[in-house]
Design a protein around this motif. Structure first.
Motif, PDB file in Angstrom:
ATOM      1  N   HIS A   1     -66.973-107.195  11.557  1.00 47.26           N
ATOM      2  CA  HIS A   1     -67.262-106.359  12.716  1.00 47.26           C
ATOM      3  C   HIS A   1     -66.478-106.724  13.970  1.00 47.26           C
ATOM      4  CE1 HIS A   1     -71.386-105.100  10.856  1.00 47.26           C
ATOM      5  NE2 HIS A   1     -70.364-104.566  10.251  1.00 47.26           N
TER       6      HIS A   1
ATOM      7  N   LEU B   1     -63.758-104.289  15.747  1.00 47.92           N
ATOM      8  CA  LEU B   1     -64.167-103.663  17.008  1.00 47.92           C
ATOM      9  C   LEU B   1     -63.226-104.070  18.146  1.00 47.92           C
ATOM     10  CD1 LEU B   1     -68.035-104.057  16.646  1.00 47.92           C
ATOM     11  CD2 LEU B   1     -66.724-101.912  16.528  1.00 47.92           C
TER      12      LEU B   1
ATOM     13  N   THR C   1     -73.136 -99.309  18.152  1.00 49.69           N
ATOM     14  CA  THR C   1     -72.139-100.168  17.500  1.00 49.69           C
ATOM     15  C   THR C   1     -71.725 -99.579  16.156  1.00 49.69           C
ATOM     16  OG1 THR C   1     -73.152-102.107  18.547  1.00 49.69           O
ATOM     17  CG2 THR C   1     -71.616-102.518  16.743  1.00 49.69           C
TER      18      THR C   1
ATOM     19  N   THR D   1     -69.217 -96.803  16.796  1.00 49.42           N
ATOM     20  CA  THR D   1     -67.890 -97.324  17.130  1.00 49.42           C
ATOM     21  C   THR D   1     -67.219 -97.949  15.905  1.00 49.42           C
ATOM     22  OG1 THR D   1     -68.626 -97.790  19.389  1.00 49.42           O
ATOM     23  CG2 THR D   1     -66.596 -98.860  18.666  1.00 49.42           C
ATOM     24  N   TRP D   2     -68.022 -98.648  15.114  1.00 51.08           N
ATOM     25  CA  TRP D   2     -67.504 -99.242  13.878  1.00 51.08           C
ATOM     26  C   TRP D   2     -66.887 -98.171  12.978  1.00 51.08           C
ATOM     27  CZ3 TRP D   2     -66.140-103.225  10.886  1.00 51.08           C
ATOM     28  CH2 TRP D   2     -66.216-103.102   9.491  1.00 51.08           C
TER      29      TRP D   2
END
Length: 291
Positions: free
Chosen positions: A8, A12, A178, A181-182
């Motif tokens: 991650h 990111l 998150t 966005t991932w």
DNA sequence: GACACGTGGAA
DNA sequence: TTTCCAAGTGT
């Protein structure tokens, strides 16, 4: 969950530094803009979508604006993006949105799935990118990245498997924003770094965690993928015929279409197919036009 | 699951 | 020049 997967943070961070500025990613982009982009991007490169998407949103800022026009206008505005049935589906989806959803792009994944032209990937993409929800977004980029990093294979198989869905779900961050966005970050990584041909492993943020790299980047060894024939196919014939209709002002005499494709039986068959698909209409004297 | 469905740029 | 490929969907 609390504990971030080891992939991650680097992915990111890479996305934060290298993401392209695309119109449909602007904070001010409407859900409709996102939806239009997703339909246009199906099997079509970003560079070709950019100008058509801009003109489309300029002309039809809302689903209602598009739904108010004849379907032929959508087909014409679609230009040379390819797979023009997508233009028809987008128009049909706009009509459903107006008729059944108050003119607003639905926020529910399940409802999105009922719209014409919106399948598993696109429903997840709209729900994720337009509304910040948490869904497994599995397109060809994500399949390739996960196939390499986790699976250790160069290219994914022909069809999406249950194992791939479970794997992607397991990797999806728990936190909603998150996760969103991932999803876009992995897609972007696949589009810019972990490409199908000549991947740029030297600039990859997870090269040191990549199973495919660790295995020495073995070549794809699955079943041979059928190269799609093109010359002389119905697909090429339909494209030629529709190009004539698209570029014409109004209706087109049959002679103009005969000029566009020599093989008569094939031409007749394809023309009938276009009409049956709603991409063209047949008028008197064999004249044709966009619907 | 296999196929049909457009188009054009890159290698 | 030929082949491959690009944010898939519907049948």
């Amino acid at each position: 969950m609390g504990v971030m997967n080891e992939l991650h943070a680097p992915v990111l961070a890479w996305y934060d530094a290298h993401a392209r500025d695309l119109p449909w990613r602007e904070p001010s982009a409407s859900a409709w803009s996102v939806m239009v982009s997703e339909l246009m991007l199906q099997q079509t490169p970003v560079a070709r979508v950019l100008p058509v998407h801009a003109a489309w949103l300029e002309r039809w800022p809302t689903p209602a604006d598009l739904a108010a026009e004849p379907t032929g206008e959508a087909v014409r505005a679609w230009g040379r993006l390819g797979y023009p049935r997508r233009a028809l589906r987008l128009h049909a989806a706009a009509s459903v949105i107006v008729a059944e959803h108050g003119g607003e792009v639905p926020t529910s994944h399940d409802v999105l799935l009922t719209l014409p032209g919106v399948g598993e990937y696109t429903a997840a993409a709209i729900a994720t990118f337009a509304f910040g929800q948490r869904h497994v977004v599995l397109d060809t980029n994500v399949r390739r990245v996960l196939g390499r990093v986790v699976g250790g294979v160069e290219l994914p198989g022909a069809s999406l498997t249950r194992a791939e869905r479970e794997q992607a779900a397991a990797l999806l961050p728990e936190d909603r924003p998150t996760a969103a966005t991932w999803s876009v970050a992995v897609m972007e990584l696949g589009a810019l770094v972990c490409t199908a041909v000549n991947p740029r492993c030297g600039t990859c943020p997870v090269v040191d965690r990549c199973a495919w790299v660790a295995a020495g980047r073995p070549a794809y060894d699955g079943p041979p993928r059928r190269a799609q024939a093109w010359a002389g196919t119905d697909r090429q014939c339909r494209g030629r015929l529709l190009a004539v209709l698209r570029e014409a002002e109004g209706t087109v005499p049959l002679a103009r279409l005969e000029q566009a494709w020599a093989d008569a039986p094939q031409r007749v068959r394809c023309l009938a197919g276009l009409v049956a698909d709603g991409l063209a209409v047949r008028l008197d004297d064999g004249r044709h036009a966009l619907p």
